[in-house]
Structures are given as structure tokens and as C-alpha cells.
Motif scaffolding. Structure first.
Motif, PDB file in Angstrom:
ATOM      1  N   LEU A  66       0.831  -1.208   0.000  1.00 14.32           N
ATOM      2  CA  LEU A  66       0.000   0.000   0.000  1.00 14.32           C
ATOM      3  C   LEU A  66       0.867   1.259   0.000  1.00 14.32           C
ATOM      4  O   LEU A  66       0.593   2.224  -0.739  1.00 14.32           O
ATOM      5  N   ILE A  67       1.900   1.291   0.836  1.00 13.97           N
ATOM      6  CA  ILE A  67       2.778   2.467   0.877  1.00 13.97           C
ATOM      7  C   ILE A  67       3.517   2.616  -0.452  1.00 13.97           C
ATOM      8  O   ILE A  67       3.670   3.733  -0.964  1.00 13.97           O
ATOM      9  N   ALA A  68       3.998   1.515  -1.011  1.00  8.88           N
ATOM     10  CA  ALA A  68       4.702   1.574  -2.293  1.00  8.88           C
ATOM     11  C   ALA A  68       3.793   2.137  -3.378  1.00  8.88           C
ATOM     12  O   ALA A  68       4.225   2.956  -4.211  1.00  8.88           O
ATOM     13  N   ALA A  69       2.525   1.721  -3.394  1.00  7.15           N
ATOM     14  CA  ALA A  69       1.573   2.272  -4.368  1.00  7.15           C
ATOM     15  C   ALA A  69       1.373   3.764  -4.146  1.00  7.15           C
ATOM     16  O   ALA A  69       1.278   4.545  -5.102  1.00  7.15           O
ATOM     17  N   SER A  70       1.325   4.180  -2.885  1.00  5.90           N
ATOM     18  CA  SER A  70       1.192   5.607  -2.577  1.00  5.90           C
ATOM     19  C   SER A  70       2.416   6.389  -3.054  1.00  5.90           C
ATOM     20  O   SER A  70       2.295   7.514  -3.568  1.00  5.90           O
ATOM     21  N   TYR A  71       3.610   5.814  -2.910  1.00  4.44           N
ATOM     22  CA  TYR A  71       4.837   6.460  -3.392  1.00  4.44           C
ATOM     23  C   TYR A  71       4.783   6.697  -4.910  1.00  4.44           C
ATOM     24  O   TYR A  71       5.282   7.713  -5.406  1.00  4.44           O
ATOM     25  N   LEU A  72       4.213   5.753  -5.630  1.00  4.49           N
ATOM     26  CA  LEU A  72       4.155   5.890  -7.088  1.00  4.49           C
ATOM     27  C   LEU A  72       3.372   7.128  -7.504  1.00  4.49           C
ATOM     28  O   LEU A  72       3.688   7.765  -8.503  1.00  4.49           O
ATOM     29  N   PHE A  73       2.353   7.483  -6.728  1.00  2.00           N
ATOM     30  CA  PHE A  73       1.512   8.631  -7.076  1.00  2.00           C
ATOM     31  C   PHE A  73       2.003   9.930  -6.455  1.00  2.00           C
ATOM     32  O   PHE A  73       1.887  10.997  -7.059  1.00  2.00           O
ATOM     33  N   ALA A  81       3.661   8.061   2.825  1.00  2.00           N
ATOM     34  CA  ALA A  81       3.803   6.898   3.708  1.00  2.00           C
ATOM     35  C   ALA A  81       2.598   6.754   4.633  1.00  2.00           C
ATOM     36  O   ALA A  81       2.199   5.639   4.981  1.00  2.00           O
ATOM     37  N   ARG A  82       2.004   7.882   5.024  1.00  2.41           N
ATOM     38  CA  ARG A  82       0.880   7.843   5.958  1.00  2.41           C
ATOM     39  C   ARG A  82      -0.477   7.762   5.272  1.00  2.41           C
ATOM     40  O   ARG A  82      -1.490   7.502   5.932  1.00  2.41           O
ATOM     41  N   LEU A  83      -0.514   7.977   3.986  1.00  4.54           N
ATOM     42  CA  LEU A  83      -1.792   8.051   3.279  1.00  4.54           C
ATOM     43  C   LEU A  83      -2.612   6.761   3.369  1.00  4.54           C
ATOM     44  O   LEU A  83      -3.841   6.834   3.522  1.00  4.54           O
ATOM     45  N   PRO A  84      -2.031   5.558   3.283  1.00  3.56           N
ATOM     46  CA  PRO A  84      -2.863   4.355   3.450  1.00  3.56           C
ATOM     47  C   PRO A  84      -3.605   4.320   4.782  1.00  3.56           C
ATOM     48  O   PRO A  84      -4.762   3.876   4.836  1.00  3.56           O
ATOM     49  N   SER A  85      -2.987   4.794   5.842  1.00  2.00           N
ATOM     50  CA  SER A  85      -3.672   4.831   7.139  1.00  2.00           C
ATOM     51  C   SER A  85      -4.799   5.856   7.135  1.00  2.00           C
ATOM     52  O   SER A  85      -5.863   5.624   7.727  1.00  2.00           O
ATOM     53  N   VAL A  86      -4.588   6.974   6.468  1.00  2.00           N
ATOM     54  CA  VAL A  86      -5.635   7.986   6.363  1.00  2.00           C
ATOM     55  C   VAL A  86      -6.847   7.425   5.631  1.00  2.00           C
ATOM     56  O   VAL A  86      -7.999   7.541   6.092  1.00  2.00           O
ATOM     57  N   VAL A  87      -6.608   6.807   4.488  1.00  2.00           N
ATOM     58  CA  VAL A  87      -7.707   6.254   3.690  1.00  2.00           C
ATOM     59  C   VAL A  87      -8.423   5.153   4.465  1.00  2.00           C
ATOM     60  O   VAL A  87      -9.662   5.067   4.465  1.00  2.00           O
ATOM     61  N   ALA A  88      -7.658   4.275   5.143  1.00  2.00           N
ATOM     62  CA  ALA A  88      -8.270   3.212   5.930  1.00  2.00           C
ATOM     63  C   ALA A  88      -9.109   3.779   7.066  1.00  2.00           C
ATOM     64  O   ALA A  88     -10.194   3.265   7.372  1.00  2.00           O
ATOM     65  N   ALA A 129       2.144   5.852   9.961  1.00  2.00           N
ATOM     66  CA  ALA A 129       2.487   4.924   8.876  1.00  2.00           C
ATOM     67  C   ALA A 129       2.818   3.558   9.447  1.00  2.00           C
ATOM     68  O   ALA A 129       3.926   3.035   9.286  1.00  2.00           O
ATOM     69  N   ILE A 130       1.852   2.982  10.166  1.00  2.00           N
ATOM     70  CA  ILE A 130       1.980   1.633  10.704  1.00  2.00           C
ATOM     71  C   ILE A 130       0.720   0.852  10.342  1.00  2.00           C
ATOM     72  O   ILE A 130      -0.267   1.428   9.893  1.00  2.00           O
ATOM     73  N   THR A 131       0.725  -0.434  10.585  1.00  2.00           N
ATOM     74  CA  THR A 131      -0.308  -1.322  10.043  1.00  2.00           C
ATOM     75  C   THR A 131      -1.665  -1.195  10.717  1.00  2.00           C
ATOM     76  O   THR A 131      -2.666  -1.640  10.156  1.00  2.00           O
ATOM     77  N   ASP A 132      -1.748  -0.618  11.899  1.00  2.00           N
ATOM     78  CA  ASP A 132      -2.902  -0.852  12.758  1.00  2.00           C
ATOM     79  C   ASP A 132      -4.221  -0.290  12.248  1.00  2.00           C
ATOM     80  O   ASP A 132      -5.269  -0.907  12.448  1.00  2.00           O
ATOM     81  N   MET A 133      -4.223   0.873  11.594  1.00  2.69           N
ATOM     82  CA  MET A 133      -5.486   1.400  11.093  1.00  2.69           C
ATOM     83  C   MET A 133      -5.976   0.592   9.900  1.00  2.69           C
ATOM     84  O   MET A 133      -7.176   0.316   9.770  1.00  2.69           O
TER      85      MET A 133
END
Length: 555
Positions: A66-73, A81-88, A129-133
Motif C-alpha cells: 500500500l505504501i509503495a503504491a502511494s509512493y508511485l503517485f 507513507a501515511r496516506l494508506p492509514s488515512v484512507v483506511a 504509517a503503521i499497520t494498525d489502522m
């Protein structure tokens, strides 16, 4: 609550989730996840996670993807790095609102989302930017989908549950399917009785088989691939050390029995403040009786309590484990608030008053505790005082204002609106004012040093002395050594390679008596040292230039 007020609060609460995402990654876990994802993009190896040029077996792979995909954009930075947790996190709020809608319509759904969005635990982990959310969202989706499948016997919810549990297992391991299975099953037994639940499971056996196949299809390919590529090392490290060994045992060494019992309830109390105290009145059930609202209460009660009970028996006491109970606990509080009316039990009012005053006292004591306790003072700053700014006192004022509001109002909706506004602005001040002050002391010096080293020191050795190396690795984009022994550092300093060392000022004085190092710069409580005397080197270069130019003033 008027639609205009609700819309305003919702927009502000969602905006709150995007505040301060640019701050330096906080040790130790955030930079480890961020750097591992960066290395996946750099090396093209999306099977075996690596950190600091070594395999990282602490967690499975999905969150790195998820973080790697966020880096691409968005590029390699803190926000991405934190965006996947925000979206979740936003997905979790929408999920719990949709689950509440059939029970109480738009008012309950909106109140559930708002209370969750302005809870401290939600905002803390949606900014990390950790897995928990991500894990909490996936497990919540699995719980709700399996519950809906057991009620409707349709195949679609079971398939969603199978996929969600598969991704949860790819995020953090066995926890991703154990709790999502236990919670709805136990809730169904308590709501409908064991015989009825067993009958539903038998009737849904084909859907359960399909969901199980989808679960295996989601999880097995990567686990098989990483097992092959690491010759089984990942499974041995991850399953036995990161799961069984962490869970086994009664309590961490030195923790008293009472602390062991109250640890997770206390953490959940803080994460859910001030809403958690309201949920206690809604924790009830009547086996095999009642309608949809009663079944909803039963499931939420089991959901709120089971993770806390289960992890109480875990040897590892990580506060983020309590996050799995947060959505259910907040939903129970929203259920109580949505009843409306002017009657607020005296006990609830008193508990809320005590909660808000306790939080105000805790926040007000934080700066003094940091400056008075030697261990904390040493870790933050070597001299002077730690200044967290006026934001601390604004938060205290708002919390005390909330206590006055609770004591004064006599209507649940009015109390809810007041607490929502106070919680919203308290968290906004914490994120926009206090958090940047904290990072100035704790993380900004490390980011400054690591970036400076990566630009100036060529291919020398990068060392941190007696501190975690995670942030240094991410920001320097280099391999970093952690050294705790001054003798080992002295041997490296005498070698031919340039050595750049990050050390706390409090450790620098005794270290410099043993090791020949020279200062390059300093920031907050940290010094940048090197084994190259830069002043002498510059003087030698100036002398060489004068000789080559025939300078008559040279001696």
C-alpha cells in the motif's frame, strides 16, 4: 442536530485527519515501514521485505504494498507513507456509519462517524504509517460482513469477509482471521442461541466454502513465495517470534498483576475519550430475544470486549492492540447519545466530568513531567527546558469547558454537539500546534542529520550511538550502523573510512573522552560528530592553495 451543523462538523472532522501528515516519521515503526516500501520500489522485489539492506520478517507484506503504491503517485515522503492509514481510517468511519444506518437511520450513522473521527485513538493511528489502522478497517469489514452473512445467508457478505480476512492476514498475520471469526460467531450465539447459529452455519456451508477458498487464494500465494525465497526463515521468524513468543506468557517482566489487568482497559479509555464512558450503559444482551437493535448491541458488546480480554493474556502490551475494540465502543456510545431526551443519569454525568477533568490534569502535567523527570528530560533536551507551546493550555481550557458543558446541559443531543466541537478543536490544536513542537525535539534533528549526511559524506560509514536507527535509515537512504559500545566506535573511528555519528549531547561528553571525534553540527539534543577534523582539513586545503598560487604571505 441540523443538517448544516452536521455537514460542517463532518467536513472539519475529515479535514482533521489530513493535518500534520508532513511531520517527520516518528520512531521506531513508522520509518521501518516507510523505508521497506521504498526498497521494494527500488529493488523491484515485492515478495521479501528488506530494511537497512537486511530481510525484515516482522510483518507480512500487504501494508508495504500500500505504501509503495502511494509512493508511485505522490513520491517518497511522509505524507505518502501515511496516506494508506488515512484512507483506511476514513473507510472505517464510513463502514461503521453504514452498519449503524439500518438501526437508527441517518442520525445514528452520522453520530457514529463523527464520534469515531474525533476520538484520540482514531486520529493517532490514522496519522501513523503503521499497520494498525489498515488492519482495524479490514478486520471490521470482516466482522460486519460475516455478521450480515449469518443474518441473511446470502453469499456476497461471506465472500467479502473471506477477502477482508485474507488481506488482514497479509497485513499482520493470524490475528487477521482469529478475531473476525470469533466476534460475529460469539455475537450470533448470544443473540440467537447456539442451535440457531449452528443451523445458519449449516445452511450457509456453500458460501462458507467459497469464502474459505477466496481467503486461501488471497493469502497463500505470497506466503508460499516468501517461504521459498527465504528457505522458510520468514515463517520461523514471523510465526514463532513475532506471534507465538509475543503472545505466550502472562505479563511483561516487572509489570504488577493489577497493571497487567487494567492496562488495555486504561488504554482504550484514553483512545475513546470522552465517548467510551458512555458505552458502558449500552453493554447488555438478552439471549435469543429482542430485535435488530438488541442484536446490534450484543455484537458491539462482544466486539468491544473480546479483543481486550484476549490481549490481556498476551505477554506483549502494545497499546495499538486496543484499537481493534475502538469502533465497537464508539458505536455503543453513539447508540446511547442517539436516544435523545433530557434525562442524563447522574452517574453518567459524573463519570464524564471526572473523565474530562482527569484528561485536563494529565495534559497540563505533561510539560512539567518532561522537565522534572531526569530520564525524560535527557531524552528530549540536554539543557534548558522543553517548551510545548501554548497549545497545551488551550487544550486544557477546552477540556475544562467540556466539563462545565456536561454539568450544565440536560439534553443528550446538546451534550453530544458540545463534546464533538470540544473534541474536534482539542485534537486540531494537538495536531497543528503540539505535535510539531514534539517533533522539533524528538525527530527533526534526526531528519536534519540524516539528510545532511546523505548529501555530504560520500560513501563513509553512518552510525547512530545508543539510539534507534530507523529514521536515520529512511532519511539518509543509506545503511546505518547502531553502536552501543564506545570501544567498537573507537576502532571504527581509527579506520580509513569517514565516520558520521549521531549522538545525544548527554552521551557526547563521556564518549569524546574515549573516541577521537570532531563536531560538525548540532540540533536540539543531538550532535553530529565525525572522525575527520574538518577545521584542520580546511586549513590544509587553504595552505595547499597558497602554495600552488605562490602566496608571498605564507610562512
Amino acid at each position: 442536530m441540523s443538517n448544516r451543523l452536521f455537514g460542517t462538523l463532518l467536513i472539519l472532522s475529515v479535514s482533521l485527519t489530513f493535518l500534520s501528515l508532513h511531520l517527520p516519521l516518528f520512531d521506531t515503526d513508522e520509518p521501518r515501514y516507510a523505508e521497506t516500501a521504498r526498497m521494494m520500489l527500488k529493488t523491484g522485489d515485492f515478495v521479501v521485505p528488506t530494511f537497512n539492506q537486511e530481510p525484515r520478517f516482522a510483518k507480512p507484506v500487504f501494508f508495504y504494498w500500500l505504501i509503495a503504491a502511494s509512493y508511485l503517485f505522490f513520491g517518497v515522503n511522509e505524507l505518502a507513507a501515511r496516506l494508506p492509514s488515512v484512507v483506511a481510517g476514513l473507510g472505517l468511519a464510513a463502514l461503521m456509519a453504514s452498519f449503524a444506518y439500518p438501526i437508527g437511520g441517518f442520525p445514528l450513522a452520522g453520530l457514529t462517524a463523527l464520534c469515531l473521527l474525533v476520538s484520540p485513538g482514531f486520529q493517532l493511528f490514522s496519522h501513523a504509517a503503521i499497520t494498525d489502522m489498515v488492519l482495524t478497517f479490514l478486520m471490521s469489514l470482516a466482522v460486519i460482513s460475516l455478521w450480515r452473512g449469518l443474518r441473511s445467508l446470502r453469499s456476497e457478505p461471506f465472500l467479502v469477509a473471506g477477502m477482508a480476512m485474507g488481506l488482514a492476514v497479509l497485513t499482520k498475520g493470524p490475528t487477521g482471521f482469529v478475531l473476525p471469526l470469533l466476534i460475529p460467531l460469539l455475537g450470533a450465539v448470544l443473540a440467537d442461541g447456539g442451535a440457531a447459529t449452528l443451523s445458519n452455519l449449516v445452511a450457509a456451508r456453500k458460501s462458507l466454502f467459497k469464502a474459505s477458498f477466496l481467503f486461501l487464494l488471497t493469502t497463500l500465494p505470497w506466503y508460499i513465495a516468501v517461504t521459498i525465497q527465504t528457505d522458510g526463515a520468514f515463517l520461523r521468524q514471523f510465526l514463532f517470534k513475532e506471534n507465538i513468543a509475543r503472545f505466550a506468557g502472562w505479563s511483561p517482566p516487572g509489570m504488577p498483576f493489577f497493571g497487567h489487568i487494567v492496562y488495555f482497559p486504561a488504554v482504550l479509555f484514553v483512545f475513546s475519550a470522552p465517548w467510551g464512558i458512555l458505552s458502558v450503559t449500552e453493554m447488555r444482551w438478552r439471549v435469543g430475544q429482542g430485535g435488530d437493535r438488541d442484536r446490534y448491541q450484543i455484537l458491539l458488546t462482544v466486539w468491544a470486549l473480546l479483543p481486550i480480554v484476549l490481549f490481556t493474556f498476551s505477554r506483549t502490551k502494545n497499546p495499538q492492540y486496543a484499537l481493534l475494540s475502538l469502533p465497537a465502543l464508539i458505536s455503543l456510545a453513539a447508540l446511547w447519545l442517539n436516544q435523545g431526551g433530557s434525562f442524563i443519569p447522574r452517574g453518567i454525568r459524573l463519570c464524564l466530568l471526572v473523565t474530562l477533568v482527569f484528561l485536563a490534569l494529565t495534559v497540563s502535567c505533561l510539560p512539567f513531567a518532561i522537565n522534572l523527570v531526569p530520564f525524560w528530560k535527557e531524552r528530549w533536551i540536554s539543557e534548558g527546558i522543553v517548551d510545548l507551546g501554548s497549545g497545551i493550555w488551550w487544550i486544557v481550557f477546552l477540556l475544562l469547558l467540556g466539563a462545565v458543558w456536561v454539568a450544565w446541559v440536560h439534553h443528550r443531543w446538546l451534550m453530544a454537539v458540545g463534546l464533538l466541537i470540544i473534541s474536534l478543536f482539542s485534537l486540531a490544536i494537538a495536531l497543528a500546534s503540539v505535535a510539531p513542537r514534539v517533533t522539533q525535539y524528538r525527530q527533526e534533528p534526526i531528519r536534519w542529520w540524516a539528510r545532511s549526511v546523505s548529501q555530504q559524506s560520500g560513501f563513509g560509514l553512518v552510525v547512530v550511538f545508543r539510539r534507534d536507527l530507523s529514521s536515520a535509515v529512511f532519511y539518509s537512504r543509506r545503511k546505518v550502523l547502531r553502536i552501543d559500545d564506545p570501544d567498537q566506535l573507537a576502532r571504527l573511528a581509527q579506520g580509513p573510512s569517514r565516520l558520521d555519528v549521531l549522538v545525544r549531547k548527554t552521551d557526547a561528553v563521556p564518549l569524546l573522552r574515549q573516541v577521537s571525534l570532531y563536531p560538525v553540527g548540532e540540533k536540539a539534543n543531538y550532535l553530529w560528530l565525525t572522525n575527520t577534523n574538518l577545521l584542520a582539513q580546511e586549513e590544509r586545503m587553504r595552505e595547499a592553495n597558497r602554495q600552488s598560487n605562490g602566496d608571498p604571505n605564507r610562512s
